[in-house]
Write an enzyme that holds these catalytic residues in place. Structure first.
Site, PDB file in Angstrom:
ATOM      1  N   ASN A  22       0.571  -6.725  10.438  1.00 34.55           N
ATOM      2  CA  ASN A  22      -0.553  -6.748   8.812  1.00 34.55           C
ATOM      3  C   ASN A  22      -1.283  -7.458   9.730  1.00 34.55           C
ATOM      4  O   ASN A  22      -1.915  -8.858  10.490  1.00 34.55           O
ATOM      5  CB  ASN A  22      -0.334  -7.674   8.439  1.00 34.55           C
ATOM      6  CG  ASN A  22      -0.516  -7.002   6.768  1.00 34.55           C
ATOM      7  OD1 ASN A  22      -2.284  -7.435   6.908  1.00 34.55           O
ATOM      8  ND2 ASN A  22      -0.500  -7.811   5.915  1.00 34.55           N
ATOM      9  N   CYS A  44      -4.918 -12.816   3.741  1.00 40.76           N
ATOM     10  CA  CYS A  44      -3.990 -13.702   1.921  1.00 40.76           C
ATOM     11  C   CYS A  44      -2.947 -14.652   2.350  1.00 40.76           C
ATOM     12  O   CYS A  44      -3.350 -15.866   2.227  1.00 40.76           O
ATOM     13  CB  CYS A  44      -3.571 -12.174   2.003  1.00 40.76           C
ATOM     14  SG  CYS A  44      -2.215 -11.582   0.284  1.00 40.76           S
ATOM     15  N   ASN A  49      -3.765  -8.879  -1.163  1.00 37.77           N
ATOM     16  CA  ASN A  49      -3.492  -8.213  -1.981  1.00 37.77           C
ATOM     17  C   ASN A  49      -2.148  -9.279  -2.481  1.00 37.77           C
ATOM     18  O   ASN A  49      -1.048  -9.049  -2.127  1.00 37.77           O
ATOM     19  CB  ASN A  49      -2.389  -7.258  -1.393  1.00 37.77           C
ATOM     20  CG  ASN A  49      -3.614  -6.184  -0.407  1.00 37.77           C
ATOM     21  OD1 ASN A  49      -3.031  -5.019  -1.188  1.00 37.77           O
ATOM     22  ND2 ASN A  49      -4.774  -5.937   0.131  1.00 37.77           N
TER      23      ASN A  49
HETATM   24  N1  ING Z   1       0.377 -11.763  -1.174  1.00 40.79           N
HETATM   25  C1  ING Z   1       0.567 -12.968  -1.949  1.00 40.79           C
HETATM   26  C2  ING Z   1      -0.327 -14.251  -1.453  1.00 40.79           C
HETATM   27  O1  ING Z   1       0.370 -15.573  -0.886  1.00 40.79           O
HETATM   28  C3  ING Z   1       2.184 -14.480  -3.170  1.00 40.79           C
HETATM   29  C4  ING Z   1       2.721 -13.472  -1.927  1.00 40.79           C
HETATM   30  C5  ING Z   1       1.457 -13.976  -4.860  1.00 40.79           C
HETATM   31  C6  ING Z   1       2.425 -15.906  -2.686  1.00 40.79           C
HETATM   32  C7  ING Z   1       1.768 -15.471  -5.602  1.00 40.79           C
HETATM   33  C8  ING Z   1       1.989 -16.738  -3.641  1.00 40.79           C
HETATM   34  C9  ING Z   1       2.315 -16.925  -4.976  1.00 40.79           C
HETATM   35  O2  ING Z   1      -1.710 -13.682  -1.344  1.00 40.79           O
HETATM   36  C10 ING Z   1       0.338 -11.828   0.194  1.00 40.79           C
HETATM   37  N2  ING Z   1       0.454 -10.490   0.808  1.00 40.79           N
HETATM   38  O3  ING Z   1       0.659 -12.311   1.116  1.00 40.79           O
END
Ligand code: ING
Length: 298
Positions: free
Chosen positions: A103, A165, A190
């Site tokens: 990624n 992210c 995302n």
């Molecule tokens: N997505 C999310 C992020 O870290 C996540 C995964 C969502 C973690 C909600 C914790 C709470 O923003 C990605 N793609 O890393």
């Protein structure tokens, strides 16, 4: 320098890359008209967030990956940026000649040169189908953890570093860049509105944790940060927006209002980074690394 964030609304599974690139170019032209000199796009800007789907044979998902960059789909974006004299960064899924899946995000100079490649370090979620979850989050299934580490590069006179992210939630990300004198951290993301074991967690809480992470990281390392979402609905699955530009004091100085394609921008005076780095966060004067061993060896 006026820095822009190009928030991208949902990309449906069926949407070809050419359509997405056209949407990206429209935002780049709008940014140019408004004086933007460096533009930040989201994580996985070219495709839908496919780690929400489980597939047994991962090779079936190789079509979501780019084997070279730029390529036929993205060359028009590189050409436009060069014509406009605009630097930019965007995220995409990288398949290396050795068959590794990352990624990835890149920083591209106004002259069209890829100055830095970053591969996402912190992969959230799980590697196998989890029937207990209301929503799957299979980044550990489809990507390797990044092998680049956190680096900075000087572009357009600014010391820039990339995170992707989930990286923004880890203080180690920010301090690794801060120790290199970073002045602008770019973060594409995302973030699904539900992807945990219980669906009742409110979106407000998730958006708060996103903003808290970015504002704290920027303040504690005296750097600007531009965090840009791919968001809205993708084949019925919602991801929250909340794209922001944050200054070295941790204040939000620009914020997206919608969940679609939207340009945010702010005048960034990178000399403002120096004050924090020479006073409260003068690392050489104040840090005590002899007491920090647990952070690196556990
Ligand atoms: N997505 C999310 C992020 O870290 C996540 C995964 C969502 C973690 C909600 C914790 C709470 O923003 C990605 N793609 O890393």
């Amino acid at each position: 320098m006026i820095v822009g964030g190009a928030q991208i609304g949902g990309i449906q599974k069926a949407e070809p890359r050419a359509t997405v690139v056209a949407r990206m170019m429209a935002l780049m032209e709008q940014a140019h008209r408004q004086g933007v000199q460096f533009l930040v796009y989201p994580e996985m800007t070219l495709t839908t967030f496919f780690p929400r789907f489980y597939v047994e044979d991962r090779a079936e998902f190789d079509h979501w990956f780019e084997t070279e960059m730029p390529n036929a789909a993205t060359q028009p974006l590189f050409d436009l940026a060069r014509r406009l004299g605009m630097g930019f960064t965007f995220g995409y899924c990288e398949l290396t000649p050795e068959g590794q899946h990352f990624n990835t995000s890149i920083i591209v100079s106004p002259g069209g040169e890829i100055l830095s490649t970053y591969r996402k370090t912190h992969l959230p979620g799980h590697a196998d189908h989890d029937p207990a979850r209301t929503h799957q989050h299979l980044e550990k299934r489809y990507f390797l953890a990044g092998d680049t580490g956190f680096n900075v590069v000087r572009n357009q006179g600014v010391i820039m570093g990339m995170a992707i992210c989930n990286d923004r939630r880890w203080p180690e990300t920010w301090r690794s860049l801060g120790l290199q004198g970073v002045e602008l951290v770019t973060i594409g993301y995302n973030t699904p509105s539900q992807n945990n074991l219980s669906a009742e967690e409110g979106i407000e809480r998730r958006v708060y944790h996103h903003e808290l992470s970015v504002c704290a990281g920027a303040y504690q390392n005296s750097t600007y940060a531009v965090a840009v979402a791919k968001c809205g609905l993708e084949d019925g699955n919602h991801m929250f927006a909340g794209s922001i530009i944050v200054d070295p004091d941790g204040f939000v100085i620009a914020r997206a209002t919608g969940e679609g394609d939207e340009l945010i921008l702010a005048e960034c005076d990178f000399d403002k980074c120096a004050f924090g780095k020479s006073t409260v966060f003068n690392f050489a004067a104040h840090r005590r690394i002899e007491h920090y061993g647990r952070i690196t060896n556990q």
